[in-house]
Design an enzyme around this catalytic site. Structure first.
Site, PDB file in Angstrom:
ATOM      1  N   VAL A  69       0.819  -1.216   0.000  1.00  0.00           N
ATOM      2  CA  VAL A  69       0.000   0.000   0.000  1.00  0.00           C
ATOM      3  C   VAL A  69       0.851   1.263   0.000  1.00  0.00           C
ATOM      4  O   VAL A  69       0.313   2.372   0.024  1.00  0.00           O
ATOM      5  CB  VAL A  69      -0.994   0.022   1.181  1.00  0.00           C
ATOM      6  N   SER A 151       0.804   6.902  17.348  1.00  0.00           N
ATOM      7  CA  SER A 151       1.658   6.344  18.403  1.00  0.00           C
ATOM      8  C   SER A 151       1.735   7.357  19.527  1.00  0.00           C
ATOM      9  O   SER A 151       1.578   8.568  19.307  1.00  0.00           O
ATOM     10  CB  SER A 151       3.064   6.071  17.862  1.00  0.00           C
ATOM     11  N   TYR A 164      10.182   9.188  13.200  1.00  0.00           N
ATOM     12  CA  TYR A 164       8.994   8.378  13.463  1.00  0.00           C
ATOM     13  C   TYR A 164       7.947   9.184  14.236  1.00  0.00           C
ATOM     14  O   TYR A 164       6.775   9.219  13.872  1.00  0.00           O
ATOM     15  CB  TYR A 164       9.389   7.134  14.249  1.00  0.00           C
ATOM     16  N   LYS A 168       4.210  10.305  12.916  1.00  0.00           N
ATOM     17  CA  LYS A 168       2.986   9.907  13.609  1.00  0.00           C
ATOM     18  C   LYS A 168       2.195  11.126  14.084  1.00  0.00           C
ATOM     19  O   LYS A 168       0.960  11.087  14.140  1.00  0.00           O
ATOM     20  CB  LYS A 168       3.338   8.995  14.783  1.00  0.00           C
TER      21      LYS A 168
END
Length: 282
Positions: A69, A151, A164, A168
């Protein structure tokens, strides 16, 4: 499904990132048990065989789809599979994402390629998969629900994991904006932000330390995949029919204490001292 307050029967739900054996696999099972047909998507055909085929064998309405995806072709493959399902498209769960150990490092060491890789995996996959599902729902004039996984790192600081955490956090912003744009179409867009959860992927970083868990997490333990999946199931279902644009922290109160960092500001959950030294190296 009589006597079941969460009823998704007569609906098709896509789970992108379904076959890791953790949250995605658990979501797939629980959504199918709630009556939906689930299009279970993974890049890995082997993971589909290991984690999704047993759900099919158990009689659940699950359609395994091998597709990436992160690509337009992969998204097209998923949407074609959903279009062939017996039930109309209703929902999407974006689980695909994550971060390899090599992406942990001080901010001053992050390269453009590191940054772009994390944003591609954790933001672009969510956005373009959500875009495709929303467009299809709008074309059919059908309501629906999209739920993504952010997260706790996107809701607070993420020392030595800035790419990261920022990706998020951007996912949360995208969730809010899409929720506004799609609200009058009857399409709800929400997210959850898990804390430390016991999954196969988490063993890369986290060892068993009950005392540390009691010290760091208000509820005194790590989460289980089904607890994250339960929150996702709620946001998919009609129980949350008046909720959109929200990111639900599912962390056992970890954010309330925020005491899981050591004197060097690295996470106490990191089990390998050589890894800790490597990521803090200037």
């Amino acid at each position: 499904m009589e006597n079941n307050i969460v009823d998704l029967s007569g609906r098709t739900v896509i789970v992108a990132g379904a076959a890791g054996g953790g949250i995605g696999t658990t979501v797939t099972r629980m959504v199918a048990e709630a009556g939906a047909t689930v299009v279970a998507v993974s890049r890995s055909a082997d993971n589909l065989t290991t984690h999704i085929d047993p759900l099919v064998t158990d009689g659940l309405s699950v359609i395994p789809v091998a597709a990436d995806v992160a690509t337009d072709d992969g998204i097209a493959t998923v949407m074609n599979a959903a279009g062939r399902a017996d039930e109309p498209l209703y929902g999407l769960v974006n689980v695909a994402g994550g971060a390899a150990p090599a992406t942990w490092m001080p901010s001053v060491r992050v390269s453009r390629s590191d940054w772009r890789e994390l944003f591609a995996a954790n933001l672009e996959t969510m956005f373009f998969m959500s875009q495709a599902v929303a467009a299809e729902l709008k074309s059919q004039q059908r309501s629906g629900s999209i739920v993504s996984i952010s997260s706790i790192s996107g809701m607070n600081t993420a020392p030595f994991h800035i790419g990261y955490g920022t990706a998020k956090a951007a996912l949360v912003a995208a969730t809010r904006t899409m929720a506004v744009e799609l609200a009058t179409d009857g399409i709800r867009v929400n997210a959850i932000a898990p804390g430390v959860t016991a999954t196969p992927a988490s063993t890369t970083y986290v060892d068993e330390d009950a005392e540390r868990d009691r010290r760091a997490i208000a509820m005194g333990r790590r989460g289980r995949p089904e607890e994250q999946a339960g929150a996702i199931l709620f946001l998919l279902s009609d129980l949350s029919s008046y909720i959109t644009g929200q990111t639900l922290l599912v962390d056992g109160g970890l954010n309330l204490k925020w005491t899981h960092m050591g004197a060097d500001h690295t996470s106490l959950f990191l089990k390998d001292e050589s890894f800790r030294a490597a990521i803090t190296m200037p």
